[in-house]
Structures are given as structure tokens and as C-alpha cells.
Design a protein around this motif. Structure first.
Motif, short mmCIF file in Angstrom:
data_model
loop_
_atom_site.label_atom_id
_atom_site.label_comp_id
_atom_site.label_asym_id
_atom_site.label_seq_id
_atom_site.Cartn_x
_atom_site.Cartn_y
_atom_site.Cartn_z
N TRP A 51 2.45 6.34 1.07
CA TRP A 51 1.80 5.49 0.09
C TRP A 51 2.42 4.09 0.06
N ALA A 52 3.76 4.00 0.29
CA ALA A 52 4.43 2.71 0.25
C ALA A 52 3.97 1.83 1.41
N ALA A 53 3.74 2.42 2.58
CA ALA A 53 3.25 1.66 3.73
C ALA A 53 1.85 1.12 3.44
N LEU A 97 -1.67 -3.65 1.70
CA LEU A 97 -2.54 -4.28 0.71
C LEU A 97 -1.94 -5.58 0.18
N ILE A 98 -0.62 -5.59 0.00
CA ILE A 98 0.05 -6.81 -0.46
C ILE A 98 -0.09 -7.92 0.58
N ILE A 156 7.25 -1.44 1.60
CA ILE A 156 6.24 -2.23 0.90
C ILE A 156 6.37 -3.71 1.26
N GLY A 157 7.58 -4.20 1.27
CA GLY A 157 7.77 -5.63 1.44
C GLY A 157 8.02 -6.10 2.85
N GLY A 158 8.52 -5.20 3.71
CA GLY A 158 8.98 -5.68 5.01
C GLY A 158 7.98 -5.64 6.13
N THR A 217 -3.15 -2.91 11.21
CA THR A 217 -1.72 -2.79 10.94
C THR A 217 -1.40 -1.53 10.16
N GLY A 218 -2.25 -1.20 9.19
CA GLY A 218 -2.03 0.00 8.39
C GLY A 218 -2.04 1.26 9.24
#
Length: 405
Positions: free
Chosen positions: A34-36, A41-42, A181-183, A222-223
């Protein structure tokens, strides 16, 4: 018709992101899937906001930053010079690693790294955006096919994948969750998206639907890619309790595991994908961040930048080529460090300093009168950018805390 989105997404996904995703899968299985997804989405929100600013206003992102005060010019000017020096060495080293493994009797890592840096320089120096985009498409295709086919081969647990979409935080997973999430796919090149959109020929608001489609296709790709890496880590390493080395060399460890399980052909197949992911970042950064630097100098020191940069012909301008040289040759000195742990740490910290700056400045610019009313942020964009800014500030603090003071 699509292109700029895949360029920015592929540039942002480098060897370090592959390692981080695979390690998360190896440690926690499918739990952090879920974090990926949230991370992708971010990035969709950030890239869309950057492209929307360029198309809606007809101005570059750096032009928007300058309206926020002189501090943005100083911040960005100092940042891009230091970041380029550190990233140049990191990218060349990451591209050289799979070549050393593929050709063990060939040149050393330093030499392969230098060859990759010069190859990236020549690709960008003598070609314009259209050719760079085609090269990136080929590299994206290679790394996508390699990673997804390997994920299918190791046999994903579909039920576990579905369970991983529910947000949960296993003990000790907060740093890995924030990193996922961020990287993944998040670098200074997100700010270059608007420049690539312009180079594609999309210059007015009528291209807004095309830009959004391009962006969504890119991060959907990418996802899938990131999920495939997580599956490889979960299915190949988690159940066998195999740990990878930190840094880019962790991918070489993964190549060794693949060789033991599937044979040398599969391991070499993976190393080709590893190289495609790393070298796509070289080409993307060499082109995109050089565009940013050329615009920066054209607007702050036009008498230095020259008429080409001032007129918007950035790819043939003096500052564009000067930054290409800066990315390529001075960082080669860092390749002679035997164990450049400080380099890796510095790059991680530097990367974390830019993303909150991008998210929070876009949040401001797209809610003011500088943006036409029709193209200002809605509640969804505001929420995504605000959440991104907070997330990246937390990641920045975590990176600084991890430094060996």
C-alpha cells in the motif's frame, strides 16, 4: 503521444529505489504494498502540479519560485550546484555496477562509471529532447520487461498482494514505509517535468488533458514496476530470510540469488534491467537538471547565460552545456573513493532537502492569483501537496538523524 511523464518517472526510479523496494519486500513481505501505491499517487500529484503550472501560466517553475522572494534563488542555486556534484558520482557508480558484474574480466568500476558518465554527456550534448525521449523509452521498456517478467517467474502470491493493499505498519517498519512513499521516483527531476512538457511542444492550456494522461500512464507504469520489485523481494528473499546489502550493491546480491535459483542467464537478464534503470537516470538527470540550471542562470544572470538561454533555446545554451560538464567530470574524482559511504549519506540527505521545497512552493503558487482561476488547485490537489510537504519534511529529519554525527 505520451513521453515526458515516462521520462521523469524513469529518471526518478534509480538503483537506490530498486534496492529500497526490494529490501522492504524482503523484510515485510507484501505488507507494505500500500505504501508503494501511495508513493506513486503522490508523485502523480507533484508532477501534475508542475506541468499544470507551466501550461496554465506559460512560465517556468523557476520563474514562479522567484516571485516568492530572493531566498528561493539562493536556496535553489546553492542546492543545484552541490547536488549535481554528489549525484554525478552516485549515478555513474550505480550504472557501472551491473556492467562490472556482466563483464568481470573488463574494466574496473571506476572506468565503467566514467564511461557511463561520458556516454550520458554525449547522448545529451549532441541530441535534443526528441532523441533523449526515444532513448529513455527504450530503457524504460527494457527495465519494465525485465522486472515484471522476473516477478511473474518467482510466482506472486495474489492473495497476499491483495492483503498488502490494506494500510498496516509492522513493528520497526516506519522508516521503510516513509522511504517507499517518499523515495521511489522522487527527485529534483520532478521539477524538470514542466520543461520536458514544453520541449514536447505542449505549451498552452489546451494540452492540459494530454499532460494529465501522460502523467497518469507514466506513474501507472512506475507503480507496476515498483510492485514487481516488491514481489521479487517478498517471494524470493522474505521466505528464505535472505538479507541484501545496503546501497546499490544490494542489487548485485539479488543477482547472485537469482543465479542460484534460476541460473546465470536469468541473473544476466536482471543485470541488464539493473543497467537500464541506472543509465536512464543518468540520461534523464543530465538533460532535465541541465535545463533547470540553464533557466536558473538565464533569469538570474542573463549576461552570463548568453542569448540562447535567455531566448529559451536552453539545450544549445552555454549554461546547459556547462552544467552537463559539471555533472560529468568533477564528480569522477569521487569514484576513486574506495568505500564512499559519506557520498551515499550526503546524497540521501541532499535529496530529502528538495522535495518539501517543491511540494510546499507548488502548494502556494497554485493557490494564488498567479495561476488562472480555472487551473488553480482543487481540494484534492491541495490535500496531496500538503500531505507531500509534511511527509518529505519528516523524511528530511529522518535522513539527518541517521547521519553518523
Amino acid at each position: 503521444m505520451v513521453g515526458p511523464g515516462l521520462v521523469v518517472a524513469a529518471t526518478g526510479v534509480g538503483a537506490g529505489d530498486l534496492v529500497a523496494t526490494t529490501v522492504a519486500g524482503a523484510r515485510y513481505g507484501h505488507t507494505l504494498l500500500w505504501a508503494a501505491v501511495v508513493g506513486c499517487l503522490i508523485k502523480v500529484a507533484l508532477a501534475e502540479a508542475t506541468g499544470r503550472w507551466h501550461l496554465a501560466t506559460g512560465r517556468t517553475i523557476f520563474d514562479g519560485w522567484r516571485t516568492l522572494g530572493r531566498w528561493t534563488t539562493w536556496y535553489f542555486g546553492i542546492y543545484i550546484v552541490i547536488w549535481g556534484f554528489v549525484y554525478g558520482a552516485t549515478a555513474m557508480s550505480a550504472s557501472g555496477l551491473p556492467l562490472v558484474a556482466l563483464f568481470p574480466d573488463g574494466p574496473s568500476l571506476r572506468v565503467w562509471g566514467m564511461i557511463c558518465g561520458v556516454a550520458g554527456l554525449l547522448c545529451v550534448w549532441f541530441n535534443r529532447y526528441a532523441v533523449v525521449e526515444r532513448l529513455m523509452m527504450v530503457l524504460v521498456g527494457v527495465m519494465f520487461v525485465v522486472v515484471v517478467s522476473l516477478a511473474v517467474r518467482v510466482g506472486p502470491d495474489v492473495a497476499a498482494l491483495g492483503t498488502g493493499l490494506w494500510p498496516t505498519l509492522p513493528d520497526g517498519s516506519i522508516v521503510y514505509t516513509l522511504g517507499l512513499i517518499g523515495g521511489v521516483g522522487g527527485t529534483i527531476t520532478l521539477a524538470a517535468y514542466g520543461y520536458w512538457v514544453t520541449a514536447k511542444g505542449w505549451t498552452t492550456p489546451r494540452w492540459m488533458p494530454m499532460m494529465r494522461l501522460d502523467n497518469r500512464i507514466a506513474y501507472l507504469t512506475t507503480g507496476v514496476f515498483v510492485i514487481a520489485m516488491l514481489v521479487i523481494g517478498a517471494e524470493l528473499l522474505h521466505s528464505a530470510e535472505i538479507a541484501l546489502a545496503t546501497g546499490d550493491r544490494g542489487l548485485l546480491d539479488l543477482g547472485g540469488v537469482l543465479e542460484e535459483r534460476f541460473g546465470p542467464v536469468t541473473a544476466d537478464f536482471f543485470l541488464v534491467g539493473f543497467f537500464a534503470a541506472s543509465f536512464s537516470s543518468v540520461i534523464g538527470v543530465w538533460h532535465g537538471v541541465s535545463l533547470l540550471f540553464a533557466d536558473f542562470l538565464a533569469r538570474t544572470r542573463p549576461h552570463w547565460a548568453g542569448p540562447a538561454a535567455v531566448a529559451g533555446q536552453r539545450e544549445r545554451s552555454l549554461p546547459f552545456r556547462a552544467y552537463l560538464l559539471w555533472l560529468t567530470f568533477p564528480p569522477m574524482g569521487l569514484l576513486f573513493l574506495d568505500q564512499p559511504i559519506g557520498l551515499v549519506l550526503t546524497y540521501g540527505v541532499l535529496g530529502s532537502f528538495f522535495m518539501p521545497f517543491l511540494a510546499l512552493t507548488l502548494l502556494w503558487l497554485l493557490n494564488t492569483g498567479q495561476t488562472p482561476l480555472r487551473w488553480r488547485n482543487g481540494w484534492l490537489s491541495n490535500g496531496a501537496l500538503a500531505a507531500s510537504g509534511v511527509l518529505f519534511l519528516i523524511l528530511c529529519v529522518e535522513q539527518i538523524r541517521d547521519l553518523p554525527w
